[in-house]
Design a protein around this motif. Structure first.
Motif, PDB file in Angstrom:
ATOM      1  N   MET A  85       0.844  -1.197   0.000  1.00 43.07           N
ATOM      2  CA  MET A  85       0.000   0.000   0.000  1.00 43.07           C
ATOM      3  C   MET A  85       0.880   1.248   0.000  1.00 43.07           C
ATOM      4  O   MET A  85       1.828   1.353   0.765  1.00 43.07           O
ATOM      5  N   LYS A  86       0.534   2.181  -0.882  1.00 45.97           N
ATOM      6  CA  LYS A  86       1.307   3.418  -0.975  1.00 45.97           C
ATOM      7  C   LYS A  86       0.602   4.522  -0.176  1.00 45.97           C
ATOM      8  O   LYS A  86      -0.527   4.912  -0.489  1.00 45.97           O
ATOM      9  N   ILE A  87       1.280   4.997   0.860  1.00 45.45           N
ATOM     10  CA  ILE A  87       0.747   6.056   1.717  1.00 45.45           C
ATOM     11  C   ILE A  87       1.589   7.301   1.504  1.00 45.45           C
ATOM     12  O   ILE A  87       2.810   7.260   1.669  1.00 45.45           O
ATOM     13  N   VAL A  88       0.950   8.394   1.120  1.00 47.41           N
ATOM     14  CA  VAL A  88       1.673   9.644   0.921  1.00 47.41           C
ATOM     15  C   VAL A  88       1.208  10.678   1.947  1.00 47.41           C
ATOM     16  O   VAL A  88       0.000  10.893   2.121  1.00 47.41           O
ATOM     17  N   ILE A  89       2.163  11.288   2.636  1.00 51.78           N
ATOM     18  CA  ILE A  89       1.889  12.427   3.510  1.00 51.78           C
ATOM     19  C   ILE A  89       2.229  13.679   2.702  1.00 51.78           C
ATOM     20  O   ILE A  89       3.335  13.810   2.187  1.00 51.78           O
ATOM     21  N   ILE A  90       1.253  14.568   2.559  1.00 49.89           N
ATOM     22  CA  ILE A  90       1.477  15.779   1.759  1.00 49.89           C
ATOM     23  C   ILE A  90       2.466  16.687   2.475  1.00 49.89           C
ATOM     24  O   ILE A  90       2.269  17.064   3.631  1.00 49.89           O
ATOM     25  N   ASN A  91       3.521  17.024   1.765  1.00 52.58           N
ATOM     26  CA  ASN A  91       4.584  17.859   2.320  1.00 52.58           C
ATOM     27  C   ASN A  91       4.441  19.280   1.783  1.00 52.58           C
ATOM     28  O   ASN A  91       4.741  19.548   0.637  1.00 52.58           O
ATOM     29  N   TYR A  92       3.922  20.170   2.631  1.00 55.55           N
ATOM     30  CA  TYR A  92       3.827  21.568   2.188  1.00 55.55           C
ATOM     31  C   TYR A  92       4.374  22.508   3.263  1.00 55.55           C
ATOM     32  O   TYR A  92       3.991  23.671   3.365  1.00 55.55           O
ATOM     33  N   GLY A  93       5.272  21.964   4.084  1.00 50.80           N
ATOM     34  CA  GLY A  93       5.961  22.778   5.073  1.00 50.80           C
ATOM     35  C   GLY A  93       5.125  23.137   6.277  1.00 50.80           C
ATOM     36  O   GLY A  93       5.373  24.141   6.933  1.00 50.80           O
ATOM     37  N   ALA A  94       4.112  22.320   6.588  1.00 50.96           N
ATOM     38  CA  ALA A  94       3.225  22.651   7.710  1.00 50.96           C
ATOM     39  C   ALA A  94       3.459  21.778   8.939  1.00 50.96           C
ATOM     40  O   ALA A  94       2.544  21.478   9.690  1.00 50.96           O
ATOM     41  N   GLY A  95       4.671  21.325   9.116  1.00 50.34           N
ATOM     42  CA  GLY A  95       5.108  20.733  10.381  1.00 50.34           C
ATOM     43  C   GLY A  95       4.421  19.461  10.855  1.00 50.34           C
ATOM     44  O   GLY A  95       3.480  18.965  10.257  1.00 50.34           O
ATOM     45  N   ASN A  96       4.954  18.930  11.949  1.00 57.60           N
ATOM     46  CA  ASN A  96       4.402  17.798  12.678  1.00 57.60           C
ATOM     47  C   ASN A  96       4.338  16.502  11.876  1.00 57.60           C
ATOM     48  O   ASN A  96       3.516  15.639  12.136  1.00 57.60           O
ATOM     49  N   ILE A  97       5.205  16.368  10.898  1.00 60.35           N
ATOM     50  CA  ILE A  97       5.117  15.216  10.010  1.00 60.35           C
ATOM     51  C   ILE A  97       5.797  13.987  10.621  1.00 60.35           C
ATOM     52  O   ILE A  97       5.328  12.867  10.446  1.00 60.35           O
ATOM     53  N   GLN A  98       6.867  14.218  11.368  1.00 62.38           N
ATOM     54  CA  GLN A  98       7.651  13.106  11.904  1.00 62.38           C
ATOM     55  C   GLN A  98       6.817  12.174  12.782  1.00 62.38           C
ATOM     56  O   GLN A  98       6.888  10.956  12.648  1.00 62.38           O
ATOM     57  N   SER A  99       5.994  12.758  13.666  1.00 63.19           N
ATOM     58  CA  SER A  99       5.210  11.903  14.574  1.00 63.19           C
ATOM     59  C   SER A  99       4.178  11.075  13.817  1.00 63.19           C
ATOM     60  O   SER A  99       3.857   9.954  14.205  1.00 63.19           O
ATOM     61  N   ILE A 100       3.666  11.606  12.706  1.00 59.60           N
ATOM     62  CA  ILE A 100       2.727  10.827  11.882  1.00 59.60           C
ATOM     63  C   ILE A 100       3.469   9.675  11.208  1.00 59.60           C
ATOM     64  O   ILE A 100       2.981   8.536  11.186  1.00 59.60           O
ATOM     65  N   MET A 101       4.656   9.954  10.689  1.00 59.59           N
ATOM     66  CA  MET A 101       5.446   8.892  10.032  1.00 59.59           C
ATOM     67  C   MET A 101       5.776   7.775  11.020  1.00 59.59           C
ATOM     68  O   MET A 101       5.657   6.595  10.687  1.00 59.59           O
ATOM     69  N   PHE A 102       6.158   8.140  12.236  1.00 59.72           N
ATOM     70  CA  PHE A 102       6.480   7.131  13.259  1.00 59.72           C
ATOM     71  C   PHE A 102       5.254   6.293  13.601  1.00 59.72           C
ATOM     72  O   PHE A 102       5.343   5.070  13.752  1.00 59.72           O
ATOM     73  N   ALA A 103       4.098   6.951  13.741  1.00 63.96           N
ATOM     74  CA  ALA A 103       2.867   6.226  14.083  1.00 63.96           C
ATOM     75  C   ALA A 103       2.522   5.219  12.979  1.00 63.96           C
ATOM     76  O   ALA A 103       2.124   4.084  13.265  1.00 63.96           O
ATOM     77  N   ILE A 104       2.692   5.615  11.718  1.00 62.74           N
ATOM     78  CA  ILE A 104       2.406   4.715  10.591  1.00 62.74           C
ATOM     79  C   ILE A 104       3.395   3.546  10.578  1.00 62.74           C
ATOM     80  O   ILE A 104       3.012   2.396  10.342  1.00 62.74           O
ATOM     81  N   GLU A 105       4.656   3.837  10.882  1.00 62.09           N
ATOM     82  CA  GLU A 105       5.668   2.766  10.961  1.00 62.09           C
ATOM     83  C   GLU A 105       5.334   1.770  12.070  1.00 62.09           C
ATOM     84  O   GLU A 105       5.505   0.559  11.896  1.00 62.09           O
ATOM     85  N   ARG A 106       4.856   2.271  13.201  1.00 59.16           N
ATOM     86  CA  ARG A 106       4.473   1.370  14.308  1.00 59.16           C
ATOM     87  C   ARG A 106       3.343   0.431  13.897  1.00 59.16           C
ATOM     88  O   ARG A 106       3.198  -0.658  14.446  1.00 59.16           O
ATOM     89  N   LEU A 107       2.525   0.869  12.938  1.00 59.43           N
ATOM     90  CA  LEU A 107       1.428   0.036  12.443  1.00 59.43           C
ATOM     91  C   LEU A 107       1.899  -0.946  11.366  1.00 59.43           C
ATOM     92  O   LEU A 107       1.115  -1.722  10.846  1.00 59.43           O
ATOM     93  N   GLY A 108       3.190  -0.865  11.021  1.00 60.21           N
ATOM     94  CA  GLY A 108       3.750  -1.807  10.041  1.00 60.21           C
ATOM     95  C   GLY A 108       3.709  -1.325   8.605  1.00 60.21           C
ATOM     96  O   GLY A 108       3.883  -2.111   7.677  1.00 60.21           O
ATOM     97  N   PHE A 109       3.455  -0.029   8.414  1.00 67.89           N
ATOM     98  CA  PHE A 109       3.418   0.546   7.062  1.00 67.89           C
ATOM     99  C   PHE A 109       4.533   1.570   6.909  1.00 67.89           C
ATOM    100  O   PHE A 109       5.121   2.010   7.884  1.00 67.89           O
TER     101      PHE A 109
END
Length: 197
Positions: free
Chosen positions: A1-25
């Motif tokens: 599954m391809k999950i894209v987080i939109i990067n437009y310079g609006a912060g707080n992206i790291q914690s979302i990436m970590f949470a998704i990784e913890r779910l195995g994605f």
């Protein structure tokens, strides 16, 4: 599954990436229109001020791309607010996906609302197996009033929409990635939604 987080310079992206990784994605951070359009799931995060965030979206052309996406899209915090018609913050015109205007809490309450608060009146597949009145983490001074598209409600002096849904678009005012096991379950439910593409 391809999950894209939109990067437009609006912060707080790291914690979302970590949470998704913890779910195995694994998630990709991108502002590339083609990459966003070909994703199975799109996450639209946001921390910061509405008018400057909207300016960044407009400059990159993402303001016209996002409302036309066909796969499940999840807006978080400011991301959800930008998906509404407008925001009183910086007198900002939004993406117009949700038919509601974001307004500021009255001066009678402490702003921003910061910390844990309950969600209830849960009405969507993203809340599958989530009990009513669970506590989620919020940080915001502006809110979406209760409306037809509300799929969760929170009370902070008044009742407001703490989550919204219209078609393939979802939004949460709270931060699922900072809300412990319950928040991760909501993220997992979102990632398991069937794609409309």
């Amino acid at each position: 599954m391809k999950i894209v987080i939109i990067n437009y310079g609006a912060g707080n992206i790291q914690s979302i990436m970590f949470a998704i990784e913890r779910l195995g994605f694994k998630a990709v951070l991108s502002n590339n229109p083609q990459e966003i359009q070909t994703a199975d799931k799109v996450i639209f995060p946001g921390v910061g001020e509405a008018s400057s965030a909207m300016k960044k979206l407009t400059e990159s052309g993402l303001d016209s791309l996002i409302p036309n996406l066909k796969q499940p899209v999840l807006g978080i915090c400011l991301g959800m607010q930008l998906m509404c018609k407008s925001s009183e913050e910086g007198n900002t015109k939004g993406l117009g996906i949700f038919d509601v205007d974001v307004i500021k809490f009255t001066p009678t309450v402490k702003v921003p609302q910061m910390g844990w608060n309950q969600i209830y009146n849960l009405k969507s597949d993203i809340f599958k197996d989530i009990p009513e009145n669970e506590f989620m983490y919020l940080v915001h001074s502006f809110y979406a009033p209760n409306c037809d598209e509300a799929i969760a409600t929170t009370n902070y002096e008044l009742e407001y929409a703490s989550a919204l849904q219209k078609d393939n678009f979802y939004g949460t005012q709270f931060h699922p990635e900072k809300s412990g096991a319950v928040g991760e379950k909501i993220l997992e439910n979102f990632l398991k939604l069937n794609s409309n593409t």
